[in-house]
Design an enzyme around this catalytic site. Structure first.
Site, PDB file in Angstrom:
ATOM      1  N   HIS A  94      46.546  34.342  34.258  1.00  0.00           N
ATOM      2  CA  HIS A  94      46.635  34.808  35.528  1.00  0.00           C
ATOM      3  C   HIS A  94      45.292  35.069  36.373  1.00  0.00           C
ATOM      4  O   HIS A  94      44.194  35.393  35.688  1.00  0.00           O
ATOM      5  CB  HIS A  94      47.276  36.213  35.692  1.00  0.00           C
ATOM      6  CG  HIS A  94      46.775  37.316  34.919  1.00  0.00           C
ATOM      7  ND1 HIS A  94      45.799  38.299  35.659  1.00  0.00           N
ATOM      8  CD2 HIS A  94      46.923  37.807  33.660  1.00  0.00           C
ATOM      9  CE1 HIS A  94      45.469  39.118  34.632  1.00  0.00           C
ATOM     10  NE2 HIS A  94      45.908  38.845  33.530  1.00  0.00           N
ATOM     11  N   GLU A 103      45.287  36.833  27.462  1.00  0.00           N
ATOM     12  CA  GLU A 103      45.261  38.240  27.625  1.00  0.00           C
ATOM     13  C   GLU A 103      43.943  38.837  26.605  1.00  0.00           C
ATOM     14  O   GLU A 103      43.798  38.554  25.503  1.00  0.00           O
ATOM     15  CB  GLU A 103      46.178  38.952  27.251  1.00  0.00           C
ATOM     16  CG  GLU A 103      47.445  38.693  28.506  1.00  0.00           C
ATOM     17  CD  GLU A 103      47.215  39.175  29.802  1.00  0.00           C
ATOM     18  OE1 GLU A 103      46.155  40.143  30.096  1.00  0.00           O
ATOM     19  OE2 GLU A 103      47.795  38.883  30.860  1.00  0.00           O
ATOM     20  N   ASP A 111      39.580  40.793  31.922  1.00  0.00           N
ATOM     21  CA  ASP A 111      41.135  40.572  32.346  1.00  0.00           C
ATOM     22  C   ASP A 111      41.540  39.964  33.554  1.00  0.00           C
ATOM     23  O   ASP A 111      41.807  40.592  34.702  1.00  0.00           O
ATOM     24  CB  ASP A 111      42.003  41.943  32.239  1.00  0.00           C
ATOM     25  CG  ASP A 111      43.432  41.951  32.070  1.00  0.00           C
ATOM     26  OD1 ASP A 111      43.754  40.664  32.344  1.00  0.00           O
ATOM     27  OD2 ASP A 111      43.981  42.897  32.397  1.00  0.00           O
ATOM     28  N   GLU A 163      50.610  38.838  37.589  1.00  0.00           N
ATOM     29  CA  GLU A 163      50.770  39.076  36.076  1.00  0.00           C
ATOM     30  C   GLU A 163      50.668  40.650  36.340  1.00  0.00           C
ATOM     31  O   GLU A 163      51.331  41.194  35.686  1.00  0.00           O
ATOM     32  CB  GLU A 163      49.627  38.531  35.264  1.00  0.00           C
ATOM     33  CG  GLU A 163      50.319  38.680  33.982  1.00  0.00           C
ATOM     34  CD  GLU A 163      49.938  40.080  33.199  1.00  0.00           C
ATOM     35  OE1 GLU A 163      50.490  40.373  32.088  1.00  0.00           O
ATOM     36  OE2 GLU A 163      48.938  40.706  33.760  1.00  0.00           O
ATOM     37  N   GLU A 164      49.659  41.166  37.056  1.00  0.00           N
ATOM     38  CA  GLU A 164      49.464  42.729  37.080  1.00  0.00           C
ATOM     39  C   GLU A 164      50.537  43.151  38.016  1.00  0.00           C
ATOM     40  O   GLU A 164      50.730  44.461  37.989  1.00  0.00           O
ATOM     41  CB  GLU A 164      48.094  42.752  37.780  1.00  0.00           C
ATOM     42  CG  GLU A 164      47.034  42.096  37.058  1.00  0.00           C
ATOM     43  CD  GLU A 164      46.670  42.784  35.466  1.00  0.00           C
ATOM     44  OE1 GLU A 164      47.588  43.625  35.154  1.00  0.00           O
ATOM     45  OE2 GLU A 164      45.658  42.384  34.987  1.00  0.00           O
ATOM     46  N   ASP A 203      45.074  36.682  39.162  1.00  0.00           N
ATOM     47  CA  ASP A 203      45.100  37.936  39.891  1.00  0.00           C
ATOM     48  C   ASP A 203      44.590  38.921  39.036  1.00  0.00           C
ATOM     49  O   ASP A 203      44.448  39.101  37.825  1.00  0.00           O
ATOM     50  CB  ASP A 203      46.621  38.537  40.421  1.00  0.00           C
ATOM     51  CG  ASP A 203      47.501  38.798  39.167  1.00  0.00           C
ATOM     52  OD1 ASP A 203      47.388  37.849  38.333  1.00  0.00           O
ATOM     53  OD2 ASP A 203      48.425  39.679  39.154  1.00  0.00           O
ATOM     54  N   HIS A 232      41.033  47.094  33.479  1.00  0.00           N
ATOM     55  CA  HIS A 232      41.520  48.189  34.417  1.00  0.00           C
ATOM     56  C   HIS A 232      40.733  49.238  35.004  1.00  0.00           C
ATOM     57  O   HIS A 232      41.046  49.920  35.686  1.00  0.00           O
ATOM     58  CB  HIS A 232      42.973  48.540  34.188  1.00  0.00           C
ATOM     59  CG  HIS A 232      44.105  47.252  34.136  1.00  0.00           C
ATOM     60  ND1 HIS A 232      45.501  47.491  34.334  1.00  0.00           N
ATOM     61  CD2 HIS A 232      43.912  45.977  33.627  1.00  0.00           C
ATOM     62  CE1 HIS A 232      45.888  46.261  34.142  1.00  0.00           C
ATOM     63  NE2 HIS A 232      45.056  45.393  33.864  1.00  0.00           N
TER      64      HIS A 232
HETATM   65 ZN    ZN Z   1      45.764  40.213  32.105  1.00  0.00          ZN
END
Ligand code: ZN
Length: 375
Positions: free
Chosen positions: A66, A162, A99, A133-134, A68, A348
């Protein structure tokens, strides 16, 4: 500068907070075009997805990921600006560094190197990239897979980038994930004065024995790849706040993380049986978040184990721990699916970063997997 770091910086500098792609996929297309990929951009609602492929033959090796990222939170809490990739003491800082823009960069560089070295490789190489994805994951990978399935275009092996690693890059490979099922239960009673319980019906009292039984039930034993299924109550709410009122309803939210030894339907049936046995008056709403999947053995797992050992000198470990991932949408098509990416310590978080040497290492591992599977 390492090519992987250069590509990673190009991606991190684009402010692609879910569901924005912010030009990341156009950049990836340009890059992959030079290696002979053709592209299909699939826009569903607010989400931009990319399906790129080099070759028309099976088997198909697919990199999935991803573009995003999650929001940065207050930017002044960061040591470096979250959307300006910055090198610091051997680490690359910025939102998405781990990520998973770092993984995307490693995939892209590994692919270009592989195509240059083995231009007549067998099968095909593909990319399945989403910008959702998030977020709610409704218009992302799942819809691309629906499109591919409708025209019977199959993925043989899928590597999701991931961040699977915990201490050093490649120490953990995820070869499956548990399923997730949420229940929102409302137990109905009759509100009344606590001094006159015969005129009311207390839903908390009705619920308690049933919840005790649910929390003590042994759902399965798990198996060699999965721990036993776990049932957890995450929320209970009842009462008006007053000490002299019997509440009219009791709301309970619970979640299953389940192994491949049970199905979502079996769990639902067993919960209903317990609730009915206790004579409850209730409504229940189920939210199904994903089937468990497992890529037990096979050429993808084997190629990955070998490539990691060759590049790093240590053995990797297979794991099915952690939350859900987009792998759950790809595995049901019959594809072998694994997840392998950088160390997940800062994902994150504020000051997300990745060791730059790890991204170069990751590109070497991805390259090694391509060599093992497609030559
Ligand atoms: Zn991810």
């Amino acid at each position: 500068m390492s090519q992987v770091i250069d590509v990673a910086k190009n991606l991190i500098n684009r402010r692609s907070v879910t569901p924005e792609d912010a030009g990341c996929q156009e950049y990836m297309k340009d890059w992959l075009s030079e290696s002979g990929f053709s592209h299909e951009t699939m826009v569903f609602e607010d989400t931009t997805n990319l399906w790129s492929r080099r070759g028309t033959q099976a088997p198909v090796f697919c990199f999935a990921g991803h573009t995003d990222v999650v929001p940065s939170g207050p930017e002044d809490a960061w040591q470096t600006p979250p959307f300006e990739a910055t090198e610091k003491a051997g680490y690359l800082h910025g939102r998405g560094a781990a990520d998973m823009k770092g993984s995307l960069a490693a995939m892209m560089v590994a692919t270009r190197r592989f195509v240059a070295d083995y231009s007549t490789h067998k099968g095909s190489i593909a990319y399945l990239i989403t910008s959702d994805e998030e977020g709610p994951f409704i218009n992302g990978t799942t819809r691309v897979i629906d499109t591919l399935e409708a025209r019977n275009e199959k993925i043989t092996w899928c590597l999701v980038g991931e961040p699977s690693s915990t201490k050093q890059v490649g120490d953990i490979v995820k070869n499956g994930r548990r399923g997730s099922l949420t229940g929102d239960l409302t137990i109905k009673g009759v509100q009344g004065h606590v001094a006159y319980p015969h005129l009311a019906k207390n839903p908390v009292h009705d619920a308690a024995p049933a919840l005790a039984e649910l929390s003590q039930t042994h759902w399965d034993n798990g198996n060699a790849s999965f721990p036993p299924t776990s049932f957890q109550i995450s929320n209970i709410h009842a009462g008006t706040g007053a000490g002299n009122v019997i509440p009219g309803t009791c709301q309970v939210c619970f979640n299953f993380r389940f192994s491949t030894e049970v199905t979502d339907n079996q769990l639902i049936e067993r919960v209903i049986t317990i609730l009915d046995k206790h004579g409850l008056d209730y409504d229940i709403k189920w939210t199904f978040n994903g089937q468990p999947f497992l890529t037990d053995k096979g050429d993808l797992v084997e190629a990955t184990q070998h490539a990691i050992c060759e590049a790093t000198g240590y053995e990797t470990q297979l794991s099915t721990a952690g939350g859900t991932s987009d792998g759950r949408f790809i595995a049901p098509t019959g594809a072998q699916v694994i997840e392998l990416g950088p160390v997940n310590a800062t994902i994150h978080k504020v000051d997300e970063c990745v060791k730059m040497a790890d991204l170069d290492m990751l590109a070497n591992i991805y390259y090694g997997i391509l060599v093992r599977l497609l030559t």
